[in-house]
Design a protein around this motif. Sequence first.
Motif, PDB file in Angstrom:
ATOM      1  N   LEU A 152       0.796  -1.216   0.000  1.00 26.16           N
ATOM      2  CA  LEU A 152       0.000   0.000   0.000  1.00 26.16           C
ATOM      3  C   LEU A 152       0.834   1.274   0.000  1.00 26.16           C
ATOM      4  CD1 LEU A 152      -2.606  -1.114   2.676  1.00 26.16           C
ATOM      5  CD2 LEU A 152      -3.010  -0.929   0.213  1.00 26.16           C
ATOM      6  N   LEU A 153       2.041   1.216   0.540  1.00 23.13           N
ATOM      7  CA  LEU A 153       2.840   2.428   0.717  1.00 23.13           C
ATOM      8  C   LEU A 153       3.825   2.609  -0.438  1.00 23.13           C
ATOM      9  CD1 LEU A 153       3.595   2.064   4.530  1.00 23.13           C
ATOM     10  CD2 LEU A 153       1.774   3.385   3.432  1.00 23.13           C
ATOM     11  N   PRO A 154       3.834   3.771  -1.069  1.00 22.84           N
ATOM     12  CA  PRO A 154       4.711   3.975  -2.229  1.00 22.84           C
ATOM     13  C   PRO A 154       6.198   3.942  -1.895  1.00 22.84           C
ATOM     14  CG  PRO A 154       3.655   6.039  -1.562  1.00 22.84           C
ATOM     15  CD  PRO A 154       3.007   4.946  -0.770  1.00 22.84           C
ATOM     16  N   THR A 155       6.524   4.056  -0.616  1.00 24.47           N
ATOM     17  CA  THR A 155       7.938   4.013  -0.222  1.00 24.47           C
ATOM     18  C   THR A 155       8.485   2.593  -0.201  1.00 24.47           C
ATOM     19  OG1 THR A 155       7.256   3.942   2.104  1.00 24.47           O
ATOM     20  CG2 THR A 155       7.762   6.105   1.159  1.00 24.47           C
ATOM     21  N   GLN A 156       7.618   1.591  -0.310  1.00 28.07           N
ATOM     22  CA  GLN A 156       8.033   0.196  -0.286  1.00 28.07           C
ATOM     23  C   GLN A 156       7.875  -0.400  -1.690  1.00 28.07           C
ATOM     24  OE1 GLN A 156       9.059  -1.106   2.952  1.00 28.07           O
ATOM     25  NE2 GLN A 156       8.898   1.094   3.306  1.00 28.07           N
ATOM     26  N   ASP A 157       8.817  -1.212  -2.106  1.00 24.62           N
ATOM     27  CA  ASP A 157       8.859  -1.706  -3.488  1.00 24.62           C
ATOM     28  C   ASP A 157       8.175  -3.071  -3.615  1.00 24.62           C
ATOM     29  OD1 ASP A 157       9.504  -1.855  -6.183  1.00 24.62           O
ATOM     30  OD2 ASP A 157      11.488  -2.712  -5.807  1.00 24.62           O
ATOM     31  N   ILE A 158       6.873  -3.121  -3.295  1.00 24.01           N
ATOM     32  CA  ILE A 158       6.116  -4.370  -3.371  1.00 24.01           C
ATOM     33  C   ILE A 158       4.822  -4.104  -4.139  1.00 24.01           C
ATOM     34  CG2 ILE A 158       4.908  -6.152  -2.053  1.00 24.01           C
ATOM     35  CD1 ILE A 158       7.908  -6.369  -1.826  1.00 24.01           C
ATOM     36  N   ASP A 159       4.430  -5.048  -5.021  1.00 19.94           N
ATOM     37  CA  ASP A 159       3.262  -4.853  -5.877  1.00 19.94           C
ATOM     38  C   ASP A 159       2.024  -5.606  -5.424  1.00 19.94           C
ATOM     39  OD1 ASP A 159       4.480  -3.212  -8.050  1.00 19.94           O
ATOM     40  OD2 ASP A 159       5.784  -4.968  -8.205  1.00 19.94           O
ATOM     41  N   LEU A 160       2.162  -6.738  -4.768  1.00 22.51           N
ATOM     42  CA  LEU A 160       0.998  -7.458  -4.255  1.00 22.51           C
ATOM     43  C   LEU A 160       1.405  -8.475  -3.211  1.00 22.51           C
ATOM     44  CD1 LEU A 160      -0.298 -10.228  -6.666  1.00 22.51           C
ATOM     45  CD2 LEU A 160       1.706  -8.892  -7.235  1.00 22.51           C
ATOM     46  N   LEU A 161       0.418  -8.870  -2.420  1.00 18.86           N
ATOM     47  CA  LEU A 161       0.587  -9.911  -1.407  1.00 18.86           C
ATOM     48  C   LEU A 161      -0.346 -11.057  -1.730  1.00 18.86           C
ATOM     49  CD1 LEU A 161       1.000  -9.837   2.378  1.00 18.86           C
ATOM     50  CD2 LEU A 161      -1.097 -10.877   1.499  1.00 18.86           C
ATOM     51  N   LEU A 162       0.154 -12.273  -1.612  1.00 18.34           N
ATOM     52  CA  LEU A 162      -0.628 -13.477  -1.841  1.00 18.34           C
ATOM     53  C   LEU A 162      -0.412 -14.461  -0.699  1.00 18.34           C
ATOM     54  CD1 LEU A 162       0.219 -14.178  -5.615  1.00 18.34           C
ATOM     55  CD2 LEU A 162      -1.896 -13.185  -4.737  1.00 18.34           C
ATOM     56  N   GLY A 163      -1.406 -15.336  -0.468  1.00 23.57           N
ATOM     57  CA  GLY A 163      -1.219 -16.444   0.452  1.00 23.57           C
ATOM     58  C   GLY A 163      -2.092 -16.403   1.681  1.00 23.57           C
ATOM     59  N   VAL A 164      -1.921 -17.419   2.506  1.00 23.81           N
ATOM     60  CA  VAL A 164      -2.745 -17.621   3.698  1.00 23.81           C
ATOM     61  C   VAL A 164      -2.048 -17.050   4.927  1.00 23.81           C
ATOM     62  CG1 VAL A 164      -3.788 -19.350   5.217  1.00 23.81           C
ATOM     63  CG2 VAL A 164      -3.826 -19.682   2.732  1.00 23.81           C
ATOM     64  N   GLY A 165      -2.760 -16.197   5.645  1.00 21.22           N
ATOM     65  CA  GLY A 165      -2.272 -15.647   6.902  1.00 21.22           C
ATOM     66  C   GLY A 165      -3.387 -15.645   7.927  1.00 21.22           C
ATOM     67  N   GLY A 166      -3.194 -14.939   9.022  1.00 18.32           N
ATOM     68  CA  GLY A 166      -4.176 -14.935  10.102  1.00 18.32           C
ATOM     69  C   GLY A 166      -5.380 -14.060   9.792  1.00 18.32           C
ATOM     70  N   THR A 167      -6.528 -14.409  10.373  1.00 18.83           N
ATOM     71  CA  THR A 167      -7.715 -13.561  10.204  1.00 18.83           C
ATOM     72  C   THR A 167      -7.613 -12.236  10.966  1.00 18.83           C
ATOM     73  OG1 THR A 167      -8.799 -14.924  11.897  1.00 18.83           O
ATOM     74  CG2 THR A 167      -9.368 -15.357   9.615  1.00 18.83           C
ATOM     75  N   PRO A 168      -7.005 -12.176  12.169  1.00 22.62           N
ATOM     76  CA  PRO A 168      -6.840 -10.851  12.789  1.00 22.62           C
ATOM     77  C   PRO A 168      -6.058  -9.909  11.886  1.00 22.62           C
ATOM     78  CG  PRO A 168      -6.366 -12.584  14.377  1.00 22.62           C
ATOM     79  CD  PRO A 168      -6.476 -13.249  13.040  1.00 22.62           C
ATOM     80  N   GLU A 169      -4.979 -10.435  11.314  1.00 20.89           N
ATOM     81  CA  GLU A 169      -4.181  -9.631  10.395  1.00 20.89           C
ATOM     82  C   GLU A 169      -5.004  -9.217   9.178  1.00 20.89           C
ATOM     83  OE1 GLU A 169      -1.349 -12.297  12.699  1.00 20.89           O
ATOM     84  OE2 GLU A 169      -3.322 -12.477  11.785  1.00 20.89           O
ATOM     85  N   GLY A 170      -5.905 -10.112   8.732  1.00 19.52           N
ATOM     86  CA  GLY A 170      -6.746  -9.804   7.587  1.00 19.52           C
ATOM     87  C   GLY A 170      -7.675  -8.638   7.844  1.00 19.52           C
TER      88      GLY A 170
END
Length: 322
Positions: A210-228
Motif C-alpha cells: 500500500l505504501l509507495p515508499t516500499q517496493d512491493i506490488d501485491l501480497l498473496l497467500g494464507v495468513g491470520g484472520t486478525p491480520e486480515g
Amino acid sequence: MQYQSEVAQRAFVDIHTLEPIALAATASAAVASYAWVGRYDQKAADAAATTAMREALANAPGHGSVVIGEGEKDDAPMLFNGEIVGNGHGPDFDIAVDPLEGTSFCAKDLPGALATIAFGESGTLWSPGPGFYMDKIVVPPQAKDVIDLDDPPEETLAKVAKALGKQVSELRVVIMDKPRHKDLIARVLRAGAAVQTPAGGDVGGSLAVLLPTQDIDLLLGVGGTPEGVMTAAAVGALGGGMLGRLAPQRAEEADAIRAAGMSLDRIYNCAELVTGDAFFVATGVSGGSLLGRPRKSEGTTITESLVISSGQVRHITRTTFE
C-alpha cells in the motif's frame, strides 16, 4: 431519556477522536515487547505486549469490543474475542488487534515485528468466529478491480501487471515462507515475478503493497484472520484492493467454521471486512524499512508509528518522558 441521549451521543462520535488512544496502545505494546527482542522467548514478548496494550486501552473513552483478537490459534497470551475495554464514558467501537505481529521476528531480533491495532465504528469490523486463517490478495488502488481469489496465481500476476503498467517480470510479490505456500511460491517464480518470503508478518507485507515508499506490488497467500481484518482497515482507508476467504489449516477449525454457519467458499472484499469508518495504527518493535524500533535517550523513549486513516498515512515519532 438520559440513557437515550447518551446512546445518541455515542452514535455521532467521530471514531478518529480515538486515534491518540490507539497510538498510545501500540506504542506501549512496542516498548514492552522490545525488552524481549533477541531473547528467543515468543510467549514472554507476546505477554508483555498484550499486558501493556490492555492497560492503555483501559483508558479509552468509551466501550470498546475486541471483535477479533490474536492468540487463540496458538495458545498465546491475548486480548480475547469479546473482551470489553475502555472506561465506559464515550462511544461504542470495535477493535481488531495483534499486540505483537511477528513474534518470531521479535524473539530472534529480526526486522519486521510490529504492534498493531485497528479501530472501527461499532458493528463495522467483520468477525470470523472460529476461523483463524484467511487466504488473501492485497493490491494497490490501480489493480483493485482486476483481482479474483479464484484465479490461478499466473492469471492474477498477469492482470495486476497490466493494471500497474508493468511486465510480470517487474512484479515483486510478498508470500510468507510457510510450508503451505511451497507450490504458490514456485508458480509465482516460474511466471517470472520476484518473490519476497518473510517468515511471518503479513500485515507488514500488506503495508508494503500500500505504501509507495516500499517496493512491493501485491501480497498473496494464507495468513491470520486478525491480520486480515486489520489489513482491510488500512486497505480501505487508502483505496487499495483486498479479497479474503477463510482457509482453515486443520480439520477441527473447518468443522468449527461450518458449525458456526459460516461458509468456507465465500470471498469477502475489503468493504465487507470493514463496513464503516475505521483506521489502522502500527508501531515498530524490531525495526526495519517500515518503522524503526523503540529508542531510549536521556530519560525519554522514542517510538515510530504509522496512522492510516481517511486516505492519509501519517508517520509519527512519539516521545515519552520517563
